[in-house]
Design a protein around this motif. Sequence first.
Motif, PDB file in Angstrom:
ATOM      1  N   VAL A 237       0.918  -1.318  -0.259  1.00 37.73           N
ATOM      2  CA  VAL A 237      -0.058  -0.154   0.046  1.00 37.73           C
ATOM      3  C   VAL A 237       1.070   1.301  -0.188  1.00 37.73           C
ATOM      4  O   VAL A 237       0.716   2.255  -0.755  1.00 37.73           O
ATOM      5  CB  VAL A 237      -1.049  -0.285   1.188  1.00 37.73           C
ATOM      6  N   ILE A 238       1.929   1.128   0.731  1.00 42.68           N
ATOM      7  CA  ILE A 238       2.678   2.313   1.056  1.00 42.68           C
ATOM      8  C   ILE A 238       3.408   2.615  -0.628  1.00 42.68           C
ATOM      9  O   ILE A 238       3.489   3.902  -1.119  1.00 42.68           O
ATOM     10  CB  ILE A 238       4.130   2.093   1.983  1.00 42.68           C
ATOM     11  N   ASP A 239       3.833   1.505  -1.266  1.00 42.68           N
ATOM     12  CA  ASP A 239       4.328   1.734  -2.781  1.00 42.68           C
ATOM     13  C   ASP A 239       3.305   2.251  -3.810  1.00 42.68           C
ATOM     14  O   ASP A 239       3.630   3.183  -4.631  1.00 42.68           O
ATOM     15  CB  ASP A 239       4.952   0.292  -2.990  1.00 42.68           C
ATOM     16  N   GLU A 240       2.189   1.700  -3.416  1.00 42.60           N
ATOM     17  CA  GLU A 240       1.132   2.240  -4.432  1.00 42.60           C
ATOM     18  C   GLU A 240       0.745   3.756  -4.048  1.00 42.60           C
ATOM     19  O   GLU A 240       0.480   4.548  -5.136  1.00 42.60           O
ATOM     20  CB  GLU A 240      -0.382   1.549  -4.164  1.00 42.60           C
ATOM     21  N   LEU A 241       0.746   4.155  -2.964  1.00 44.08           N
ATOM     22  CA  LEU A 241       0.608   5.416  -2.580  1.00 44.08           C
ATOM     23  C   LEU A 241       1.584   6.243  -2.908  1.00 44.08           C
ATOM     24  O   LEU A 241       1.443   7.553  -3.554  1.00 44.08           O
ATOM     25  CB  LEU A 241       0.367   5.594  -0.938  1.00 44.08           C
ATOM     26  N   GLN A 242       2.859   5.801  -2.932  1.00 42.95           N
ATOM     27  CA  GLN A 242       4.027   6.770  -3.682  1.00 42.95           C
ATOM     28  C   GLN A 242       3.588   7.006  -5.071  1.00 42.95           C
ATOM     29  O   GLN A 242       4.220   7.887  -5.496  1.00 42.95           O
ATOM     30  CB  GLN A 242       5.391   5.723  -3.338  1.00 42.95           C
ATOM     31  N   THR A 243       3.312   5.999  -5.809  1.00 41.70           N
ATOM     32  CA  THR A 243       2.952   6.026  -6.960  1.00 41.70           C
ATOM     33  C   THR A 243       1.931   7.444  -7.263  1.00 41.70           C
ATOM     34  O   THR A 243       2.096   8.194  -8.123  1.00 41.70           O
ATOM     35  CB  THR A 243       2.268   4.997  -7.779  1.00 41.70           C
ATOM     36  N   VAL A 244       1.135   7.197  -6.437  1.00 43.69           N
ATOM     37  CA  VAL A 244       0.132   8.461  -6.330  1.00 43.69           C
ATOM     38  C   VAL A 244       0.551   9.799  -6.049  1.00 43.69           C
ATOM     39  O   VAL A 244       0.373  10.685  -6.646  1.00 43.69           O
ATOM     40  CB  VAL A 244      -1.350   7.915  -5.641  1.00 43.69           C
ATOM     41  N   VAL A 245       1.587   9.810  -5.087  1.00 45.10           N
ATOM     42  CA  VAL A 245       2.079  10.958  -4.940  1.00 45.10           C
ATOM     43  C   VAL A 245       2.949  11.632  -5.867  1.00 45.10           C
ATOM     44  O   VAL A 245       3.081  12.533  -6.347  1.00 45.10           O
ATOM     45  CB  VAL A 245       3.105  10.746  -3.710  1.00 45.10           C
ATOM     46  N   ALA A 246       3.943  10.637  -6.629  1.00 44.56           N
ATOM     47  CA  ALA A 246       4.626  11.079  -7.772  1.00 44.56           C
ATOM     48  C   ALA A 246       3.812  11.788  -8.971  1.00 44.56           C
ATOM     49  O   ALA A 246       4.068  12.623  -9.600  1.00 44.56           O
ATOM     50  CB  ALA A 246       5.502   9.903  -8.002  1.00 44.56           C
ATOM     51  N   ASP A 247       2.799  10.777  -9.100  1.00 47.63           N
ATOM     52  CA  ASP A 247       2.100  11.245 -10.417  1.00 47.63           C
ATOM     53  C   ASP A 247       1.308  12.701 -10.029  1.00 47.63           C
ATOM     54  O   ASP A 247       1.035  13.651 -10.949  1.00 47.63           O
ATOM     55  CB  ASP A 247       0.698  10.321 -10.661  1.00 47.63           C
ATOM     56  N   THR A 248       0.869  12.730  -8.912  1.00 44.94           N
ATOM     57  CA  THR A 248       0.030  14.220  -8.480  1.00 44.94           C
ATOM     58  C   THR A 248       1.047  14.960  -8.434  1.00 44.94           C
ATOM     59  O   THR A 248       0.598  16.165  -8.902  1.00 44.94           O
ATOM     60  CB  THR A 248      -0.530  13.885  -7.066  1.00 44.94           C
ATOM     61  N   GLN A 249       2.050  14.926  -7.897  1.00 46.00           N
ATOM     62  CA  GLN A 249       3.211  15.994  -7.985  1.00 46.00           C
ATOM     63  C   GLN A 249       3.716  16.456  -9.477  1.00 46.00           C
ATOM     64  O   GLN A 249       3.812  17.600  -9.817  1.00 46.00           O
ATOM     65  CB  GLN A 249       4.362  15.512  -7.234  1.00 46.00           C
ATOM     66  N   ALA A 250       3.607  15.401 -10.357  1.00 43.64           N
ATOM     67  CA  ALA A 250       4.080  15.620 -11.857  1.00 43.64           C
ATOM     68  C   ALA A 250       2.892  16.408 -12.523  1.00 43.64           C
ATOM     69  O   ALA A 250       2.985  17.559 -13.107  1.00 43.64           O
ATOM     70  CB  ALA A 250       4.223  14.399 -12.336  1.00 43.64           C
ATOM     71  N   THR A 251       1.642  16.200 -11.951  1.00 43.87           N
ATOM     72  CA  THR A 251       0.373  16.778 -12.567  1.00 43.87           C
ATOM     73  C   THR A 251       0.524  18.394 -11.936  1.00 43.87           C
ATOM     74  O   THR A 251       0.061  19.308 -12.567  1.00 43.87           O
ATOM     75  CB  THR A 251      -1.124  16.234 -12.202  1.00 43.87           C
ATOM     76  N   LEU A 252       0.855  18.359 -10.746  1.00 51.51           N
ATOM     77  CA  LEU A 252       0.716  19.844 -10.155  1.00 51.51           C
ATOM     78  C   LEU A 252       1.888  20.610 -10.722  1.00 51.51           C
ATOM     79  O   LEU A 252       1.587  22.017 -10.982  1.00 51.51           O
ATOM     80  CB  LEU A 252       1.056  19.522  -8.647  1.00 51.51           C
ATOM     81  N   THR A 253       3.085  19.929 -11.001  1.00 50.93           N
ATOM     82  CA  THR A 253       3.907  20.816 -11.789  1.00 50.93           C
ATOM     83  C   THR A 253       3.655  21.273 -13.260  1.00 50.93           C
ATOM     84  O   THR A 253       3.940  22.469 -13.834  1.00 50.93           O
ATOM     85  CB  THR A 253       5.176  19.705 -12.004  1.00 50.93           C
ATOM     86  N   ARG A 254       2.875  20.405 -13.939  1.00 51.33           N
ATOM     87  CA  ARG A 254       2.322  20.800 -15.104  1.00 51.33           C
ATOM     88  C   ARG A 254       1.399  21.812 -14.971  1.00 51.33           C
ATOM     89  O   ARG A 254       1.389  22.827 -15.754  1.00 51.33           O
ATOM     90  CB  ARG A 254       1.729  19.568 -15.944  1.00 51.33           C
ATOM     91  N   PHE A 255       0.780  21.681 -13.927  1.00 56.26           N
ATOM     92  CA  PHE A 255      -0.645  22.825 -13.814  1.00 56.26           C
ATOM     93  C   PHE A 255       0.403  24.352 -13.664  1.00 56.26           C
ATOM     94  O   PHE A 255       0.075  25.286 -14.440  1.00 56.26           O
ATOM     95  CB  PHE A 255      -1.048  22.496 -12.712  1.00 56.26           C
TER      96      PHE A 255
END
Length: 63
Positions: free
Chosen positions: A9-27
């Motif tokens: 679960v920690i690893d899956e959540l890390q994927t969500v964190v990374a994806d969300t941070q990338a989207t925030l950067t694009r925004f």
Amino acid sequence: MNVDEHQRVIDELQTVVADTQATLTRFEDSGMDKEMFADYEKLLTILDDTVKQQREHTRVVLG
């Protein structure tokens, strides 16, 4: 949950964190953080909630 399940679960959540941070950067890079502020705020909330969940699972693993 056992330790391996928490780690998964920690690893899956890390994927969500990374994806969300990338989207925030694009925004931010495209100025959408100002044009679509409500959506930007939702992304920040997702990031915050995900990090909190990850922290809880990490606490359990570290016991």
